[in-house]
Design a protein around this motif. Structure first.
Motif, PDB file in Angstrom:
ATOM      1  N   VAL A 314       0.843  -1.201   0.000  1.00 30.23           N
ATOM      2  CA  VAL A 314       0.000   0.000   0.000  1.00 30.23           C
ATOM      3  C   VAL A 314       0.880   1.254   0.000  1.00 30.23           C
ATOM      4  O   VAL A 314       0.706   2.159  -0.820  1.00 30.23           O
ATOM      5  CB  VAL A 314      -0.953   0.013   1.223  1.00 30.23           C
ATOM      6  CG1 VAL A 314      -1.662   1.362   1.340  1.00 30.23           C
ATOM      7  CG2 VAL A 314      -1.972  -1.122   1.118  1.00 30.23           C
ATOM      8  N   ARG A 315       1.859   1.265   0.874  1.00 28.59           N
ATOM      9  CA  ARG A 315       2.740   2.416   1.017  1.00 28.59           C
ATOM     10  C   ARG A 315       3.472   2.754  -0.292  1.00 28.59           C
ATOM     11  O   ARG A 315       3.580   3.905  -0.692  1.00 28.59           O
ATOM     12  CB  ARG A 315       3.749   2.144   2.134  1.00 28.59           C
ATOM     13  CG  ARG A 315       5.024   2.971   2.090  1.00 28.59           C
ATOM     14  CD  ARG A 315       4.799   4.444   2.398  1.00 28.59           C
ATOM     15  NE  ARG A 315       4.467   4.659   3.779  1.00 28.59           N
ATOM     16  CZ  ARG A 315       5.326   4.682   4.784  1.00 28.59           C
ATOM     17  NH1 ARG A 315       6.589   4.485   4.552  1.00 28.59           N
ATOM     18  NH2 ARG A 315       4.919   4.922   6.001  1.00 28.59           N
ATOM     19  N   HIS A 316       3.953   1.721  -0.979  1.00 25.67           N
ATOM     20  CA  HIS A 316       4.770   1.964  -2.175  1.00 25.67           C
ATOM     21  C   HIS A 316       4.014   1.766  -3.486  1.00 25.67           C
ATOM     22  O   HIS A 316       4.611   1.871  -4.563  1.00 25.67           O
ATOM     23  CB  HIS A 316       5.998   1.043  -2.168  1.00 25.67           C
ATOM     24  CG  HIS A 316       6.935   1.296  -1.018  1.00 25.67           C
ATOM     25  ND1 HIS A 316       7.674   2.458  -0.904  1.00 25.67           N
ATOM     26  CD2 HIS A 316       7.237   0.545   0.067  1.00 25.67           C
ATOM     27  CE1 HIS A 316       8.400   2.397   0.209  1.00 25.67           C
ATOM     28  NE2 HIS A 316       8.147   1.251   0.813  1.00 25.67           N
ATOM     29  N   GLY A 317       2.725   1.433  -3.416  1.00 24.47           N
ATOM     30  CA  GLY A 317       1.962   1.222  -4.643  1.00 24.47           C
ATOM     31  C   GLY A 317       2.429   0.009  -5.431  1.00 24.47           C
ATOM     32  O   GLY A 317       2.462   0.025  -6.665  1.00 24.47           O
ATOM     33  N   ILE A 318       2.794  -1.070  -4.718  1.00 22.32           N
ATOM     34  CA  ILE A 318       3.237  -2.311  -5.381  1.00 22.32           C
ATOM     35  C   ILE A 318       2.009  -3.173  -5.670  1.00 22.32           C
ATOM     36  O   ILE A 318       1.181  -3.387  -4.781  1.00 22.32           O
ATOM     37  CB  ILE A 318       4.237  -3.067  -4.477  1.00 22.32           C
ATOM     38  CG1 ILE A 318       5.482  -2.199  -4.244  1.00 22.32           C
ATOM     39  CG2 ILE A 318       4.610  -4.416  -5.081  1.00 22.32           C
ATOM     40  CD1 ILE A 318       6.355  -2.665  -3.090  1.00 22.32           C
ATOM     41  N   ASP A 319       1.898  -3.666  -6.928  1.00 19.77           N
ATOM     42  CA  ASP A 319       0.656  -4.341  -7.316  1.00 19.77           C
ATOM     43  C   ASP A 319       0.705  -5.861  -7.146  1.00 19.77           C
ATOM     44  O   ASP A 319      -0.320  -6.519  -7.230  1.00 19.77           O
ATOM     45  CB  ASP A 319       0.310  -3.996  -8.776  1.00 19.77           C
ATOM     46  CG  ASP A 319       1.421  -4.432  -9.734  1.00 19.77           C
ATOM     47  OD1 ASP A 319       2.510  -4.845  -9.260  1.00 19.77           O
ATOM     48  OD2 ASP A 319       1.201  -4.357 -10.956  1.00 19.77           O
ATOM     49  N   ASP A 320       1.897  -6.420  -6.923  1.00 14.84           N
ATOM     50  CA  ASP A 320       2.004  -7.880  -6.880  1.00 14.84           C
ATOM     51  C   ASP A 320       2.971  -8.294  -5.778  1.00 14.84           C
ATOM     52  O   ASP A 320       4.148  -7.906  -5.809  1.00 14.84           O
ATOM     53  CB  ASP A 320       2.500  -8.385  -8.251  1.00 14.84           C
ATOM     54  CG  ASP A 320       2.335  -9.886  -8.408  1.00 14.84           C
ATOM     55  OD1 ASP A 320       2.604 -10.627  -7.426  1.00 14.84           O
ATOM     56  OD2 ASP A 320       1.941 -10.313  -9.510  1.00 14.84           O
ATOM     57  N   ILE A 321       2.475  -9.105  -4.834  1.00 15.74           N
ATOM     58  CA  ILE A 321       3.292  -9.499  -3.669  1.00 15.74           C
ATOM     59  C   ILE A 321       4.558 -10.247  -4.091  1.00 15.74           C
ATOM     60  O   ILE A 321       5.581 -10.200  -3.404  1.00 15.74           O
ATOM     61  CB  ILE A 321       2.441 -10.379  -2.704  1.00 15.74           C
ATOM     62  CG1 ILE A 321       3.083 -10.457  -1.317  1.00 15.74           C
ATOM     63  CG2 ILE A 321       2.210 -11.777  -3.268  1.00 15.74           C
ATOM     64  CD1 ILE A 321       2.184 -11.128  -0.275  1.00 15.74           C
ATOM     65  N   ARG A 322       4.509 -10.913  -5.270  1.00 15.54           N
ATOM     66  CA  ARG A 322       5.649 -11.709  -5.725  1.00 15.54           C
ATOM     67  C   ARG A 322       6.883 -10.851  -5.986  1.00 15.54           C
ATOM     68  O   ARG A 322       8.014 -11.322  -5.903  1.00 15.54           O
ATOM     69  CB  ARG A 322       5.266 -12.505  -6.974  1.00 15.54           C
ATOM     70  CG  ARG A 322       4.326 -13.663  -6.642  1.00 15.54           C
ATOM     71  CD  ARG A 322       3.694 -14.245  -7.871  1.00 15.54           C
ATOM     72  NE  ARG A 322       2.686 -13.351  -8.432  1.00 15.54           N
ATOM     73  CZ  ARG A 322       1.719 -13.753  -9.257  1.00 15.54           C
ATOM     74  NH1 ARG A 322       1.644 -15.011  -9.630  1.00 15.54           N
ATOM     75  NH2 ARG A 322       0.843 -12.883  -9.731  1.00 15.54           N
ATOM     76  N   ARG A 323       6.642  -9.576  -6.289  1.00 14.74           N
ATOM     77  CA  ARG A 323       7.788  -8.677  -6.501  1.00 14.74           C
ATOM     78  C   ARG A 323       8.660  -8.585  -5.254  1.00 14.74           C
ATOM     79  O   ARG A 323       9.854  -8.323  -5.329  1.00 14.74           O
ATOM     80  CB  ARG A 323       7.289  -7.279  -6.846  1.00 14.74           C
ATOM     81  CG  ARG A 323       6.545  -7.207  -8.156  1.00 14.74           C
ATOM     82  CD  ARG A 323       6.759  -5.828  -8.769  1.00 14.74           C
ATOM     83  NE  ARG A 323       6.110  -5.684 -10.055  1.00 14.74           N
ATOM     84  CZ  ARG A 323       6.670  -6.042 -11.204  1.00 14.74           C
ATOM     85  NH1 ARG A 323       7.883  -6.558 -11.219  1.00 14.74           N
ATOM     86  NH2 ARG A 323       6.014  -5.869 -12.332  1.00 14.74           N
ATOM     87  N   LEU A 324       8.060  -8.809  -4.072  1.00 15.96           N
ATOM     88  CA  LEU A 324       8.805  -8.698  -2.815  1.00 15.96           C
ATOM     89  C   LEU A 324       9.660  -9.935  -2.543  1.00 15.96           C
ATOM     90  O   LEU A 324      10.478  -9.935  -1.629  1.00 15.96           O
ATOM     91  CB  LEU A 324       7.847  -8.460  -1.653  1.00 15.96           C
ATOM     92  CG  LEU A 324       7.088  -7.126  -1.699  1.00 15.96           C
ATOM     93  CD1 LEU A 324       6.021  -7.091  -0.621  1.00 15.96           C
ATOM     94  CD2 LEU A 324       8.057  -5.958  -1.535  1.00 15.96           C
ATOM     95  N   PHE A 325       9.455 -11.001  -3.325  1.00 16.07           N
ATOM     96  CA  PHE A 325      10.148 -12.266  -3.026  1.00 16.07           C
ATOM     97  C   PHE A 325      11.041 -12.769  -4.151  1.00 16.07           C
ATOM     98  O   PHE A 325      11.705 -13.787  -3.995  1.00 16.07           O
ATOM     99  CB  PHE A 325       9.124 -13.355  -2.670  1.00 16.07           C
ATOM    100  CG  PHE A 325       8.341 -13.040  -1.424  1.00 16.07           C
ATOM    101  CD1 PHE A 325       8.961 -13.043  -0.182  1.00 16.07           C
ATOM    102  CD2 PHE A 325       6.997 -12.712  -1.496  1.00 16.07           C
ATOM    103  CE1 PHE A 325       8.250 -12.740   0.974  1.00 16.07           C
ATOM    104  CE2 PHE A 325       6.274 -12.403  -0.346  1.00 16.07           C
ATOM    105  CZ  PHE A 325       6.901 -12.421   0.893  1.00 16.07           C
ATOM    106  N   THR A 326      11.040 -12.096  -5.317  1.00  8.72           N
ATOM    107  CA  THR A 326      11.783 -12.655  -6.444  1.00  8.72           C
ATOM    108  C   THR A 326      13.165 -12.025  -6.627  1.00  8.72           C
ATOM    109  O   THR A 326      13.895 -12.374  -7.548  1.00  8.72           O
ATOM    110  CB  THR A 326      10.978 -12.574  -7.751  1.00  8.72           C
ATOM    111  OG1 THR A 326      10.334 -11.308  -7.806  1.00  8.72           O
ATOM    112  CG2 THR A 326       9.919 -13.656  -7.799  1.00  8.72           C
ATOM    113  N   SER A 327      13.547 -11.101  -5.749  1.00  8.54           N
ATOM    114  CA  SER A 327      14.918 -10.564  -5.735  1.00  8.54           C
ATOM    115  C   SER A 327      15.366  -9.998  -7.078  1.00  8.54           C
ATOM    116  O   SER A 327      16.514 -10.178  -7.471  1.00  8.54           O
ATOM    117  CB  SER A 327      15.908 -11.646  -5.279  1.00  8.54           C
ATOM    118  OG  SER A 327      15.582 -12.060  -3.985  1.00  8.54           O
ATOM    119  N   ASP A 328      14.462  -9.343  -7.785  1.00  8.56           N
ATOM    120  CA  ASP A 328      14.826  -8.682  -9.042  1.00  8.56           C
ATOM    121  C   ASP A 328      15.379  -7.301  -8.698  1.00  8.56           C
ATOM    122  O   ASP A 328      14.655  -6.422  -8.236  1.00  8.56           O
ATOM    123  CB  ASP A 328      13.574  -8.562  -9.929  1.00  8.56           C
ATOM    124  CG  ASP A 328      13.900  -7.975 -11.302  1.00  8.56           C
ATOM    125  OD1 ASP A 328      14.964  -7.323 -11.441  1.00  8.56           O
ATOM    126  OD2 ASP A 328      13.093  -8.180 -12.227  1.00  8.56           O
TER     127      ASP A 328
END
Ligand code: 2NL
Length: 335
Positions: A314-328
């Motif tokens: 919510v804070r950063h406007g991230i649309d997909d939780i997977r972005r937080l776990f895929t280390s891109d």
């Protein structure tokens, strides 16, 4: 016996020696090479001595001519040697200086400075706010027993949350914690009220991965137990926390249900004009306190829990939780 030698021959030898010496000295590249030349030309067993030795075979009146010529040559060679030595030393010094030059204006080599993962900085921000409200940080094991994860929290044996469908079991009574509430139960076992703690950590649930679900995620739970705590303290604490985290936004509480709190509420914030559900909370159920040997007639308390990934998104406007776990790194470098 010994071959005769003419004045002319000796003079020619000296001329030749002069030319030879001048050429060799001019191309000598080091002090050592020059010293070698000096010994070879002017030393006791040098070429000049050899010529002078032959001088003895000349008639007496011719000897001074050759002797004079030899002396001139000797001085000439000495002059050339010392001139060349000066030049060679200067060149060596210049080369050394060039080699040791330190360019203090050269840019430093680039060492990229890393930074915290956005999930970690979100946990730190949340924990910081509760620290500021007087809460102590508590942590606990990720492998728990069904007692600490469920029973002590008033979740009965046949509650659906206990099901294999929802929880990772390691054995009959061991499982991966589904929330950080066991940390608080363990704390209450050894610390009498008043208690104010915040428990951040990784938790596990059997969920299929999609844009908003991950079987591994992070939670922060808070717990306050004291005499005289009521719903207004819960409301004030949660509202203060949410407004510090999200800014001065409208906050609303909706009645809800959790097995371990009564009454319970879901909390929403109005973020960019839309109501978003961000956390759950409630007054700790007297049955939970009783199970811990805490007198619910004397003590009451409130608890709240939130999902860190949701706060971060919510804070950063991230649309997909997977972005937080895929280390891109292309994604992570933005934070
Ligand atoms: C949610 C809701 C909640 C709690 C967690 C709690 C802990 C103890 C006793 C009673 Cl030891 N309650 N925790 C209470 C209400 C809600 O979490 O939505 N979490 C993500």
């Amino acid at each position: 016996m010994s071959a005769t030698i003419s004045l002319q021959q000796l003079t020619e030898q000296l001329d030749q020696l002069e030319a030879e010496a001048a050429k060799a000295i001019a191309t000598a590249a080091s002090a050592a090479a020059l010293e070698e030349l000096r010994v070879g030309l002017l030393g006791k067993k040098g070429k000049l001595s050899a010529v002078l030795g032959a001088m003895g075979k000349l008639p007496g009146d011719e000897r001074p001519v050759v002797g004079q010529r030899a002396n001139v040559l000797k001085e000439q060679v000495q002059g050339l040697l010392s001139e060349r030595l000066t030049a060679v030393k200067a060149a060596a010094m210049a080369e050394r200086i060039a080699g040791e030059t330190l360019d203090v204006t050269m840019p430093a080599s680039f060492i990229p400075a890393g930074h915290r993962h956005p999930l970690i900085s979100t946990i730190e921000e949340i924990v910081d706010i509760f620290s500021g409200l007087g809460y102590r940080v508590e942590e606990g094991p990720e492998i728990e027993t069904d007692h600490y994860n469920f029973t002590a929290l008033n979740i009965p044996p046949h509650h659906p949350a206990r099901d294999m469908q929802d929880t990772f079991y390691l054995s009959e009574h061991e499982l991966l914690r589904t929330h950080t509430s066991p940390v608080q139960i363990r704390h209450l076992e050894t610390n009498p009220p008043p208690v104010r703690i915040v428990a951040p950590g990784r938790v596990y649930r059997r969920d299929a991965v999609d844009a908003t679900h991950s079987p591994v995620f992070h939670q922060v739970e808070v717990l306050a137990i004291d005499e005289g705590l009521d719903f207004s303290h819960l409301r004030g604490t949660v509202t203060t926390f949410l407004q510090r985290f999200f800014g001065d936004l409208p906050v609303r509480f909706r009645a809800s249900y959790f097995p371990f709190t009564e009454p319970s509420a879901e909390v929403d914030v109005q973020w960019r004009g839309r109501w978003l559900e961000v956390m759950g909370c409630g007054m700790v159920d007297p049955a939970v306190l009783e199970g811990l040997g805490i007198d619910p007639e004397r003590y009451s308390g409130f608890a709240a829990g939130l999902g860190v990934e949701r706060f971060c998104m919510v804070r950063h406007g991230i649309d997909d939780i997977r972005r937080l776990f895929t280390s891109d790194l292309r994604f992570l470098e933005q934070f």
